[in-house]
Design a protein around this motif. Structure first.
Motif, PDB file in Angstrom:
ATOM      1  N   UNK A 160       0.766  -1.277  -0.103  1.00 31.98           N
ATOM      2  CA  UNK A 160      -0.030  -0.071  -0.147  1.00 31.98           C
ATOM      3  C   UNK A 160       0.909   1.237   0.068  1.00 31.98           C
ATOM      4  N   UNK A 161       0.471   2.327  -0.192  1.00 28.90           N
ATOM      5  CA  UNK A 161       1.128   3.527  -0.120  1.00 28.90           C
ATOM      6  C   UNK A 161       1.211   4.326  -1.526  1.00 28.90           C
ATOM      7  N   UNK A 162       1.354   5.650  -1.545  1.00 26.92           N
ATOM      8  CA  UNK A 162       1.536   6.251  -2.691  1.00 26.92           C
ATOM      9  C   UNK A 162       2.656   5.684  -3.566  1.00 26.92           C
ATOM     10  N   UNK A 163       3.850   5.388  -2.674  1.00 31.97           N
ATOM     11  CA  UNK A 163       4.723   4.864  -3.397  1.00 31.97           C
ATOM     12  C   UNK A 163       5.364   3.481  -2.702  1.00 31.97           C
ATOM     13  N   UNK A 164       4.690   2.478  -3.379  1.00 28.37           N
ATOM     14  CA  UNK A 164       4.826   1.123  -2.858  1.00 28.37           C
ATOM     15  C   UNK A 164       6.389   0.591  -2.587  1.00 28.37           C
ATOM     16  N   UNK A 165       6.656  -0.081  -1.588  1.00 25.77           N
ATOM     17  CA  UNK A 165       7.984  -0.749  -1.417  1.00 25.77           C
ATOM     18  C   UNK A 165       8.480  -1.327  -2.646  1.00 25.77           C
ATOM     19  N   UNK A 166       7.530  -2.194  -3.195  1.00 27.99           N
ATOM     20  CA  UNK A 166       8.272  -2.764  -4.517  1.00 27.99           C
ATOM     21  C   UNK A 166       6.786  -2.788  -5.557  1.00 27.99           C
ATOM     22  N   UNK A 167       7.176  -2.779  -6.789  1.00 22.58           N
ATOM     23  CA  UNK A 167       6.102  -3.055  -7.580  1.00 22.58           C
ATOM     24  C   UNK A 167       6.967  -3.516  -9.075  1.00 22.58           C
ATOM     25  N   UNK A 168       5.923  -4.092  -9.745  1.00 31.09           N
ATOM     26  CA  UNK A 168       6.581  -4.551 -11.193  1.00 31.09           C
ATOM     27  C   UNK A 168       5.829  -3.703 -12.160  1.00 31.09           C
ATOM     28  N   UNK A 169       6.561  -2.966 -13.208  1.00 28.83           N
ATOM     29  CA  UNK A 169       5.836  -2.431 -14.110  1.00 28.83           C
ATOM     30  C   UNK A 169       6.048  -3.058 -15.374  1.00 28.83           C
ATOM     31  N   UNK A 656       9.378  -1.753  14.132  1.00 29.42           N
ATOM     32  CA  UNK A 656       8.889  -1.503  12.574  1.00 29.42           C
ATOM     33  C   UNK A 656       9.147  -2.825  11.849  1.00 29.42           C
ATOM     34  N   UNK A 657       8.711  -4.019  12.482  1.00 29.69           N
ATOM     35  CA  UNK A 657       8.834  -5.261  11.701  1.00 29.69           C
ATOM     36  C   UNK A 657      10.143  -5.959  11.885  1.00 29.69           C
ATOM     37  N   UNK A 658      11.137  -5.669  12.588  1.00 29.65           N
ATOM     38  CA  UNK A 658      12.375  -6.319  12.830  1.00 29.65           C
ATOM     39  C   UNK A 658      12.115  -7.462  13.960  1.00 29.65           C
ATOM     40  N   UNK A 659      13.001  -8.526  13.742  1.00 34.05           N
ATOM     41  CA  UNK A 659      12.949  -9.645  14.612  1.00 34.05           C
ATOM     42  C   UNK A 659      14.553 -10.374  14.579  1.00 34.05           C
ATOM     43  N   UNK A 660      15.102 -10.694  15.675  1.00 34.73           N
ATOM     44  CA  UNK A 660      16.383 -11.144  15.765  1.00 34.73           C
ATOM     45  C   UNK A 660      16.348 -12.355  16.709  1.00 34.73           C
ATOM     46  N   UNK A 661      17.009 -13.401  16.087  1.00 36.87           N
ATOM     47  CA  UNK A 661      17.106 -14.671  16.884  1.00 36.87           C
ATOM     48  C   UNK A 661      18.589 -15.282  17.101  1.00 36.87           C
ATOM     49  N   UNK A 662      18.860 -15.693  18.203  1.00 37.43           N
ATOM     50  CA  UNK A 662      20.251 -16.203  18.137  1.00 37.43           C
ATOM     51  C   UNK A 662      20.392 -17.302  19.130  1.00 37.43           C
ATOM     52  N   UNK A 663      20.671 -18.518  18.810  1.00 38.54           N
ATOM     53  CA  UNK A 663      20.779 -19.841  19.358  1.00 38.54           C
ATOM     54  C   UNK A 663      22.308 -20.410  19.381  1.00 38.54           C
ATOM     55  N   UNK A 664      22.523 -21.116  20.354  1.00 40.37           N
ATOM     56  CA  UNK A 664      23.867 -21.733  20.479  1.00 40.37           C
ATOM     57  C   UNK A 664      23.631 -23.213  21.310  1.00 40.37           C
ATOM     58  N   UNK A 665      24.425 -24.207  20.745  1.00 39.56           N
ATOM     59  CA  UNK A 665      24.152 -25.282  21.281  1.00 39.56           C
ATOM     60  C   UNK A 665      25.521 -25.839  21.664  1.00 39.56           C
ATOM     61  N   UNK A 666      25.721 -26.437  23.079  1.00 39.00           N
ATOM     62  CA  UNK A 666      27.166 -26.494  23.619  1.00 39.00           C
ATOM     63  C   UNK A 666      27.007 -27.731  24.260  1.00 39.00           C
ATOM     64  N   UNK A 667      28.279 -28.659  23.953  1.00 42.59           N
ATOM     65  CA  UNK A 667      28.434 -29.991  24.383  1.00 42.59           C
ATOM     66  C   UNK A 667      29.089 -30.130  25.815  1.00 42.59           C
ATOM     67  N   UNK A 684       7.743  -5.561   6.418  1.00 43.69           N
ATOM     68  CA  UNK A 684       7.247  -4.351   6.641  1.00 43.69           C
ATOM     69  C   UNK A 684       5.715  -4.221   7.204  1.00 43.69           C
ATOM     70  N   UNK A 685       5.491  -3.170   7.391  1.00 45.91           N
ATOM     71  CA  UNK A 685       4.179  -2.893   8.231  1.00 45.91           C
ATOM     72  C   UNK A 685       2.867  -3.376   7.490  1.00 45.91           C
ATOM     73  N   UNK A 686       3.066  -3.486   6.143  1.00 42.24           N
ATOM     74  CA  UNK A 686       1.732  -3.879   5.413  1.00 42.24           C
ATOM     75  C   UNK A 686       1.613  -5.412   5.058  1.00 42.24           C
ATOM     76  N   UNK A 687       3.151  -5.774   5.389  1.00 40.65           N
ATOM     77  CA  UNK A 687       3.297  -7.489   5.131  1.00 40.65           C
ATOM     78  C   UNK A 687       3.306  -7.741   3.751  1.00 40.65           C
TER      79      UNK A 687
END
Length: 737
Positions: A160-169, A656-667, A684-687
């Motif tokens: 959505x929006x006047x200038x879309x985040x992406x589009x194909x012409x 604003x749509x950001x997510x970070x994960x960090x996992x570690x496995x230890x013996x 992004x906000x409009x998914x």
């Protein structure tokens, strides 16, 4: 790259065709009028309203002006003016033309031309929405037939929006609904900045399953180099399909992938997967075959089967990203044919396992086992209950699991175990249940294996007879209810359930015990003479009566147990002065007190050494809506190798749509980090688009060799078009609530 097609449904042309076919004759009016019509047989009614309506009979024209609205079912056409030639069917709509159809499709145009008899037409200066997903614009859109459209100078996006985040012409596009879309002169733009030129493109219409190429996958690895994967989806018919894939791996060569799915009915399903690689890096041949089948059979029987086979060069350990696959110890194939009745069941099971460990050459098969069980049935003798289990099993195993060559042997075993129990209600809060059982086990031969180098000799058939006695005392149960101060609040219930159990199996003949090869729990039955106590505590919650979740929910369960060996007390097990009749004290807790915290743990405490013997824990906490921590420790007591692994996950949801994960496995036993996995995700906000970057740093063990691998996977998702991705279906090691 997958690009879903533009689906154009200019339903207003159909509305006006129905309007004409219904025979509407309008008269001149200078006030707002409504002209409802009855549709032809089997059709919905058509309604037209306008400020002014005029029927010019001499010119065969119908003209409506001012807030013109045509409705037909869920579809509408709005315009400032609509003119229709009743003889030719040609017409036009002018001024603020809005055409709305089912499923959210809506077009806005400056004007539209149509032929209501031929169901053809054109719209000019178009902007609108296709369904609930696509937003389009176009200088001109033409309907050639019911399912065939063309468009010139069009754009497509899901943003959505006047200038879309992406589009194909696209300069020109030709669309056939439920088939395909060809386009020419395509330009992919991000925030109106041209990124990629696509001279010619073909897009399958994905309203139905359709054969075609899926999105390519790309990844980079310090061991394998760059990789590109191409996959073709084949829609064979309504109940089967397949995917055929080729992976080019820079340092390993070409890997082929085949997957076939078959579902002719709701009760029958099959899937087969095969992967093959002649590896240039190791000069080994890797392959993996997986298949599953589920089916309901006549007379209430069911069949579940799984085929799990892999090359001796461990495919899972070398190529899989999922930890549970890379660390598993053996393949496992089986087929189960079974049926359950109210009080009994019948099951035929075949199973075959092979070791995937470099230093352990184990082969084990159950070919087959036939089991018939009877659940406790009330008899006419003193209100007692009878139950039984009968089984026949043929085992196949490797007599020397550590050797390079297989020394396969087979043993047949018959086992019959009937028992009789008598529940006695001593008081409403106290129940005593004595149970007496008899077990007879017959072996067709004896297997004797001497120490390495293994020499196997066979003896004759023999049997084992056992008597087992069990007495269970349950109660008294205690509970207390705690109510919230709020009259409409939740209530809590604390329940304490003690149990005391006595088990007795007399010592069997020593010669019989030495002749039994221990394979499963039936073979491993030993003499026993012990008391055990169990103390179970539960915390239950009942929501307010006016809540939808007013049902009772268990918040926590804690079980404490310990056994006391009477034979050890008398020195009958191992004659010694420091007798230790008390087994380790065991604690087992499962809890989720709130939606933001869970804790599951079990551990054993040795009374004599004053130390913990085992400890497993799985806990998670949401410190805030945006911050989550999970910690897991698993300890495995194995005769071949003790191990304890620790897995930790940190999950941060950023604005604003950001997510970070960090996992570690230890013996823990080897004091070494086995792998790191970091993931950064954006939506992004409009998914309408997002991306994921995965970073993996891990150790790969192949025999006695260890290799460190760094892998980077990059995935872009454009909603409605598809994904450019390198990690389809990968779960990695991240944990969540």
């Amino acid at each position: 790259m997958i690009i879903k097609p533009i689906i154009l449904k200019i339903s207003a042309f159909s509305f006006l065709l129905l309007l004409l076919a219904a025979g509407i004759f309008l008269q001149e009016s200078h006030a707002q009028a409504e002209a409802p019509t009855s549709a032809q047989k089997g059709q919905e009614s058509v309604n037209l309203t306008a400020d002014r309506m005029l029927h010019l009979v001499e010119k065969d024209l119908v003209k409506a002006e001012g807030h013109v609205v045509v409705t037909y079912g869920a579809r509408t056409v709005k315009a400032d003016e609509i003119i229709v030639n009743t003889e030719t069917g040609k017409g036009q709509a002018k001024g603020n033309v809005i055409m709305t159809a089912e499923q959210g499709t809506e077009f806005q145009a400056e004007k539209a031309q149509f032929n209501i008899k031929a169901e053809k037409g054109r719209m000019f200066k178009v902007a609108g929405k296709l369904g609930d997903l696509y937003y389009i614009t176009g200088e001109e859109v033409t309907k050639l037939s019911e399912n065939h459209y063309t468009a010139q100078k069009s754009t497509l996006t899901t943003c959505t929006g006047e200038i879309p985040d992406w589009q194909i012409d696209v300069a020109d596009v030709d669309v056939i609904l439920d088939d395909r879309a060809w386009f020419a002169g395509g330009v992919f733009r991000i925030r109106d900045i041209p990124i990629l030129y696509i001279p010619v493109g073909y897009v399958p219409i994905l309203t139905k399953r359709k054969s075609g190429f899926l999105a390519p996958r790309v990844s980079s690895s310090s061991v394998e180099g760059e990789s590109v994967s191409m996959t073709y989806f084949w829609a064979i018919n309504q109940w089967s399909d397949a995917t055929l894939g080729i992976d080019y791996i820079e340092r390993r060569g070409v890997r082929s992938r085949t997957e076939f799915r078959f579902a002719p009915s709701k009760t029958t399903y099959s899937q087969v997967n095969f992967i093959f690689l002649d590896d240039d890096l190791t000069q080994n041949t890797f392959w993996k075959l997986d298949a599953v089948h589920r089916q309901h059979l006549p007379l209430g029987f069911k069949l579940n089967a799984k085929l799990d086979q892999t090359s001796k060069d461990n495919f899972n350990q070398t190529f899989r990203n999922q930890t549970e696959l890379r660390t598993r110890r053996s393949s496992d194939s089986y087929a189960s044919f079974f049926r359950k009745w109210d009080n009994h069941s019948f099951d035929v099971l075949t199973r075959f396992r092979e070791s995937e460990q470099f230093t352990f050459d184990e082969t084990f098969g159950i070919l087959p086992t036939v089991t018939y069980k009877t659940q406790p049935l009330k008899t006419g003798f003193l209100s007692s209950y009878f139950d039984q289990e009968f089984s026949y099993t043929q085992f196949l195993f490797d007599a020397d699991a550590t050797g390079a060559t297989d020394q396969t042997e087979t043993i047949q075993r018959f086992d019959f175990h009937p028992s009789l129990s008598l529940p006695i209600d001593i008081a409403p809060w106290l129940q005593l249940t004595p149970r007496v059982g008899f077990r007879g086990t017959f072996y067709n031969k004896e297997i004797i294996a001497s120490p390495a180098p293994v020499m196997v000799t066979e003896g004759g058939s023999f049997s084992r007879e056992l008597l087992d006695v069990n007495v269970l005392l349950e109660g008294p149960k205690f509970n207390r209810i705690f109510s919230s101060d709020d009259p409409e609040g939740s209530s809590f219930k604390h329940v304490i359930e003690p149990r005391l159990q006595y088990d007795y199996i007399p010592d069997m003949d020593r010669n019989d015990r030495d002749r039994i090869r221990l394979i499963d729990n039936i073979d491993a039955i030993n003499d026993i003479h012990q008391f055990s106590f169990f103390l179970v505590q539960r915390l239950l919650r009942k929501g307010p009566a006016n809540e939808n979740d007013a049902e009772v929910r268990q918040l926590a369960r804690l079980e404490i147990s310990q056994s006391y060996d009477l034979d050890e007390t008398r020195g009958l097990v191992i004659p010694r002065s420091d007798r230790r009749p008390f087994a380790p004290l065991r604690f087992d807790l499962d809890s989720q007190l709130t939606e933001r915290f869970f804790l599951n743990t079990d551990f054993t405490y040795n009374y004599y050494s004053g130390a913990l013997e085992t400890w497993n824990i799985d806990t998670g906490i949401k410190l805030a809506k945006w911050l989550m921590l999970i910690f897991e420790r698993r300890e495995r007591d194995d005769p071949t190798a003790n191990s304890a692994s620790i897995l930790g996950t940190l999950d941060i949801t950023l604005p604003k749509g950001w997510n970070a994960k960090y996992s570690v496995r230890f013996d823990e036993f080897n004091n070494a980090v086995l792998e790191h996995n970091a993931r950064l995700t954006y939506n992004d906000k409009c998914m309408c688009w997002g991306f994921t970057i995965d970073y993996i740093d891990r150790n790969i063990f192949s025999g006695f060799d260890k290799t460190n691998e760094t892998r980077i996977l990059f995935s872009i998702s454009l909603r409605g078009l598809g994904n450019f991705q390198g990690s389809r279906g990968e779960s990695f090691i991240h944990r969540t609530f």
